[in-house]
Design a protein around this motif. Structure first.
Motif: not given
Length: 474
Positions: A358-365, A323-327
């Protein structure tokens, strides 16, 4: 083998899959020239007991790998081509490994690898007697030039399928429900007469004049095509020196629209303008048709299974260092670009994602009504069999595809998403092969939405894979 055991098998293979993904990232290859990348995937599948057919559709780096016997038959699509000029190290600043060399700015080093991981796990489920049928992995080259699947489709590679699943790296874990633009890619070359531009211009006939008149005509044409249609062009050869009347000039066009019908209509109009430009300049014109593709049609039944398996697979195991590198990478992206990405999302999703690197959770269609102005030859497959695809979060929220930031991410933390994507592909295929009703329901929806036999190849009979073309799609 239960679904959870299927996922466990993929986790056991995680280190091997990451090594493959990193190997592809370290040696990026352009479309139709992915010799090493394709060979790694073919060898992995052959070692796993798959029957592999290579050279599909006249493309040496296209292949089809099968395991199992009889029906139903479910395909998993994989890609592995890189993009020109995107060489990049794993750093948070532009830093090419070799200036001008290719790089995986779309994550296809992860894409094909995850599909192979899913296919290998499904082999074990077939051997355990848990599922019946055939798993087919498709090694699809040259997606970036929208070539691979279209030429494979013309060769009948997908005709055996009862359904197909695929994915693409991105910044969210979610099914893709929206459509895309159909496309034609073609070049016009004008032939004139060379002459000294200062001494005897009257004896010359400028091919470049013809190209410029064609482009001018298209600018006037734009007013009279639909708002969602697109016309892009690049002059690939415009002459050599100002004092020489160009005897030859070439312009490359993309013609996009929401449907194949509109693409064909606009392409015919473009051809008329090209002919008129040749007449006005007393030159001749020839056409080279490179490729064409259909709009994408998401199958709702298969997409719902993808969504169920996205949730079952959980989250991608990113840690604080990731997450730090992604930021750091995200800080190099313009705020306007990030906000534009958030504006595409439902309010509740945008609120949850805002401020995350980073957003690692599933997101509804959520994008059912979205018309993408880009194109993909997954569309061709979706016109041949019930098809669904999803994205998985392999790069920072808001980072644009085809960028150095994405190359850096896909060479580092993005590789942790390979096992996650493999689980979703394998789980969905497992459900399709173990539930005859799902296949039947998907086919019923397909027949209603698309219709059996509706697909006709957009490629002329004499069209050949364009091995000399490596520019980006977008």
């Amino acid at each position: 083998m239960t679904k959870s055991e299927l996922f466990e098998r993929i986790d056991e293979n995680d280190a091997s899959l990451r090594r493959i993904a990193h190997s592809l990232w370290e040696t990026p290859e352009l479309g139709l020239h992915e010799e090493r990348s394709a060979a790694i995937l073919v060898e992995t599948l052959e070692d796993g007991g798959f029957d592999v057919e290579t050279g599909v559709g006249g493309m040496p780096t296209a292949f089809v790998a099968r395991y199992g016997d009889g029906g139903p038959s479910v395909g998993i699509l994989g890609e592995y081509d890189a993009l020109p000029g995107l060489s990049q190290r794993v750093t948070a600043e532009p830093d090419p490994v070799v200036e001008g060399d290719p790089g995986h700015g779309c994550g296809h080093n992860l894409f094909g690898t995850a599909g192979v991981g899913a296919a290998l796990a499904l082999r074990d489920a077939i051997d355990a007697g848990e599922i019946d049928g055939t798993v087919v992995f498709y090694g699809c080259p040259a997606e970036e030039t929208l070539v691979g699947k279209t030429y494979m489709a013309r060769a009948g590679a997908f005709d055996e399928l009862d359904a197909a699943v695929t994915w693409h790296p991105g910044d969210l874990n979610t099914p893709r429900m929206g459509s895309s633009n159909a496309l034609n890619s073609l070049m016009f070359t004008f032939e004139g007469v060379s002459a000294h531009a200062g001494g005897s211009p009257d004896s010359g006939r400028s091919a470049l004049d013809a190209v410029e008149l064609l482009n001018t005509g298209v600018e006037y044409m734009r007013e009279h095509i639909s708002d969602d249609a697109r016309m892009h062009y690049a002059i690939t050869d415009g002459g050599s020196a100002p004092n020489v009347v160009p005897a030859e000039a070439t312009v490359w066009y993309y013609v996009r629209a929401p449907t194949r019908e509109e693409v064909e209509t606009n392409t015919e109009w473009l051809r008329d303008i090209a002919g008129a430009a040749a007449t006005m300049t007393q030159t001749t014109v020839s056409e080279r048709f490179l490729t064409g593709c259909y709009d994408y049609r998401a199958n709702g039944v298969v997409s719902e299974l993808l969504w169920e398996n996205l949730q079952a697979a959980g989250t991608i195991p990113y840690d604080d260092a990731d997450r730090a590198f992604a930021a750091e990478l995200q800080e190099t992206v313009a705020d306007e670009r990030i906000e534009s990405r958030l504006d595409e999302l439902p309010d509740d999703v945008a609120e949850a994602v805002r401020g995350e690197s980073l957003y690692a959770e599933p997101v509804e269609p959520h994008d059912h009504d979205r018309q993408s102005h880009g194109s993909t030859e997954v569309g061709d497959v979706s016109w041949l069999t019930p098809t669904a695809q999803f994205t998985a979060a392999t790069w920072p929220v808001g980072a644009p595809g085809h960028s150095w930031q994405v190359v850096a991410a896909n060479g580092d933390f993005g590789q942790k998403a390979v096992a996650y994507a493999a689980k979703v592909l394998a789980g969905t295929t497992y459900d399709l092969l173990s539930d005859g009703d799902a296949i039947a329901d998907a086919r019923e929806e397909f027949e209603s939405d698309v219709g059996h036999g509706a697909y006709e190849t957009p490629l002329p009979e004499d069209a050949e894979p364009p091995f000399d073309v490596t520019a980006m799609d977008g």
